[in-house]
Motif scaffolding. Structure first.
Motif, mmCIF file in Angstrom:
data_model
loop_
_atom_site.group_PDB
_atom_site.id
_atom_site.type_symbol
_atom_site.label_atom_id
_atom_site.label_comp_id
_atom_site.label_asym_id
_atom_site.label_seq_id
_atom_site.Cartn_x
_atom_site.Cartn_y
_atom_site.Cartn_z
ATOM 1 N N UNK A 181 2.968 -17.763 24.839
ATOM 2 C CA UNK A 181 3.318 -18.427 26.197
ATOM 3 C C UNK A 181 2.696 -19.932 26.512
ATOM 4 N N UNK A 182 2.227 -20.371 25.622
ATOM 5 C CA UNK A 182 2.022 -21.758 25.715
ATOM 6 C C UNK A 182 2.760 -22.828 24.835
ATOM 7 N N UNK A 183 3.334 -23.855 25.448
ATOM 8 C CA UNK A 183 4.471 -24.559 24.759
ATOM 9 C C UNK A 183 3.897 -25.605 23.869
ATOM 10 N N UNK A 184 3.967 -25.744 22.563
ATOM 11 C CA UNK A 184 3.257 -26.882 21.771
ATOM 12 C C UNK A 184 3.945 -28.221 21.974
ATOM 13 N N UNK A 185 3.499 -29.270 22.252
ATOM 14 C CA UNK A 185 3.953 -30.535 22.472
ATOM 15 C C UNK A 185 3.152 -31.508 21.833
ATOM 16 N N UNK A 186 3.812 -32.553 21.665
ATOM 17 C CA UNK A 186 2.986 -33.781 21.093
ATOM 18 C C UNK A 186 2.229 -34.312 22.100
ATOM 19 N N UNK A 187 1.255 -35.492 22.055
ATOM 20 C CA UNK A 187 0.354 -36.077 22.913
ATOM 21 C C UNK A 187 1.049 -36.688 23.877
ATOM 22 N N UNK A 188 1.965 -37.506 23.757
ATOM 23 C CA UNK A 188 2.695 -38.391 24.890
ATOM 24 C C UNK A 188 3.331 -37.269 25.727
ATOM 25 N N UNK A 189 3.897 -36.288 25.035
ATOM 26 C CA UNK A 189 4.967 -35.537 25.824
ATOM 27 C C UNK A 189 3.783 -34.478 26.646
ATOM 28 N N UNK A 190 2.566 -34.378 26.248
ATOM 29 C CA UNK A 190 1.963 -33.651 27.095
ATOM 30 C C UNK A 190 1.314 -34.491 28.504
ATOM 31 N N UNK A 191 1.148 -35.669 28.204
ATOM 32 C CA UNK A 191 1.107 -36.391 29.373
ATOM 33 C C UNK A 191 2.031 -36.622 30.401
ATOM 34 N N UNK A 192 3.270 -36.807 29.727
ATOM 35 C CA UNK A 192 4.405 -36.868 30.707
ATOM 36 C C UNK A 192 4.983 -35.751 31.275
ATOM 37 N N UNK A 193 4.646 -34.552 30.854
ATOM 38 C CA UNK A 193 4.911 -33.266 31.536
ATOM 39 C C UNK A 193 3.833 -32.598 32.364
ATOM 40 N N UNK A 194 2.719 -32.939 32.142
ATOM 41 C CA UNK A 194 1.720 -32.413 33.110
ATOM 42 C C UNK A 194 1.601 -32.752 34.570
ATOM 43 N N UNK A 195 1.874 -31.726 35.231
ATOM 44 C CA UNK A 195 1.649 -31.934 36.741
ATOM 45 C C UNK A 195 -0.075 -32.016 37.045
ATOM 46 N N UNK A 196 -0.531 -31.076 36.379
ATOM 47 C CA UNK A 196 -2.162 -30.982 36.151
ATOM 48 C C UNK A 196 -2.563 -31.179 34.845
ATOM 49 N N UNK A 197 -3.372 -31.701 34.449
ATOM 50 C CA UNK A 197 -3.743 -32.013 32.859
ATOM 51 C C UNK A 197 -5.321 -31.776 32.917
ATOM 52 N N UNK A 198 -5.726 -30.963 32.028
ATOM 53 C CA UNK A 198 -7.050 -30.436 31.874
ATOM 54 C C UNK A 198 -7.598 -30.983 30.277
ATOM 55 N N UNK A 199 -8.749 -31.595 30.362
ATOM 56 C CA UNK A 199 -9.148 -32.143 29.009
ATOM 57 C C UNK A 199 -10.207 -31.114 28.397
ATOM 58 N N UNK A 200 -9.866 -30.828 27.146
ATOM 59 C CA UNK A 200 -10.918 -29.947 26.244
ATOM 60 C C UNK A 200 -11.014 -30.390 24.933
ATOM 61 N N UNK A 201 -11.883 -31.717 24.778
ATOM 62 C CA UNK A 201 -12.199 -32.288 23.407
ATOM 63 C C UNK A 201 -13.456 -32.778 23.270
ATOM 64 N N UNK A 202 -14.026 -32.633 22.105
ATOM 65 C CA UNK A 202 -15.129 -33.522 21.730
ATOM 66 C C UNK A 202 -15.086 -34.913 21.899
#
Length: 323
Positions: A181-202
């Motif tokens: 139930x989580x759609x896998x997208x490329x990095x730019x598409x993630x930003x372009x589609x996210x109404x709310x974006x949460x970051x979880x990276x080192x």
């Protein structure tokens, strides 16, 4: 066997001393490299929270064979210098996922519901449900998650059902382990589609400013950003400009490029920013857990020759191998 707790916000080191009962455990409260180097002299292992552990520290304290971080990120350690000298570096990678995910969820929902501007407006005498700008139904929004490690997975599993769509980007998660139930997208598409974006990276050389001006500008009009990972992931200057312009509606930030931050920072006190002092990891239980498990890294190095969670695999052994 001498273990130096280089720096820590904790009121004491009783937990560490209990775990390392056979060692001499001392506290230094040193953070800059010069003070750290002085504190580390004669130590066999270092445990630290915020201090910078540099090549100069290692050269000043040649007895050190292990460095352990209270927490996940080890970006304040010169990992190359440690590897070149055979020094182990370890962390505590899987504590506090519940706390950080809960703090992130609180930030996401507070942004979506515009709690910060409504609170400020009401305090100034404005009673108007439209004054904080548009508010959309959460089930019509897309949640984006950059990074699907333990915290990202916990977040989407707990709050994903509130959102109409959940999208994520993480090149390190294999297909067979990708959450349902989580759609896998490329990095730019993630930003372009996210109404709310949460970051979880080192924070690494490749992830620093991954949320730069160009990618932040890809976010939809009125989008919100939540960062409980590392401040250096975000170009803070670009974020200020996009918030000031109204292009982004809100941000919830628990981490900062330079810590501690304070009232002089343009994002602290900003009317569109919910700011907290790197507290997402904290609960009374998680504090005890991270301290205990940091000390257990040292204990494992003593007893088996390797810490529990090695970030850098070293060659140095403890002066004793068994209690």
């Amino acid at each position: 066997m001498k273990v130096v707790v280089v720096d820590a916000d904790y009121p004491d080191i009783a937990v560490e001393r209990e775990v390392l009962a056979g060692c001499t455990v001392v506290r230094a409260d040193a953070r800059d490299p010069g003070a750290v180097a002085e504190a580390a002299r004669g130590a066999d292992a270092l445990i630290y929270q915020w201090a910078r552990i540099t090549a100069e520290v290692f050269d000043a304290a040649p007895s050190v064979g292990l460095v352990v971080r209270y927490g996940v990120g080890t970006d304040s350690v010169d990992l190359d210098a440690a590897a070149a000298r055979g020094i182990w570096v370890a962390n505590v990678p899987d504590y506090g996922a519940e706390e950080v995910a809960a703090h992130t969820a609180a930030g996401l929902l507070a942004c979506a519901r515009r709690l910060k501007p409504h609170d400020a407006l009401l305090a100034s005498g404005t009673w108007d449900y439209l004054a904080a700008g548009p508010i959309r139904r959460i089930s019509e929004l897309t949640l984006g998650c950059l990074g699907l490690g333990r915290i990202g997975r916990t977040l989407v599993s707990r709050v994903g059902a509130w959102f109409g769509t959940v999208v994520a980007h993480d090149p390190h998660v294999p297909h067979e382990e990708w959450p349902r139930d989580v759609e896998r997208v490329d990095l730019d598409a993630l930003f372009a589609r996210s109404d709310l974006l949460s970051l979880h990276l080192p924070l690494t050389d490749s992830t620093r400013h991954i949320a730069d001006a160009r990618r932040l500008s890809l976010l939809p009009q009125g989008a919100c950003l939540v960062n409980t990972a590392r401040g250096g992931l975000v170009d803070e200057r670009a974020l200020v400009e996009l918030l000031d312009s109204g292009r982004l509606a809100c941000a919830a930030l628990d981490v900062w490029a330079e810590e501690p931050s304070g009232p002089a920072h343009p994002l602290v006190g900003h009317p569109r920013v919910i700011a907290t002092p790197h507290v997402a990891w904290f609960s009374q239980e998680s504090e005890v857990e991270v301290r205990r498990r940091a000390a257990e890294n040292v204990l494992s190095w003593i007893s088996s020759g390797a810490p529990d969670h090695a970030v850098v695999t070293g060659t140095r052994t403890a002066p004793v191998h068994r209690y």
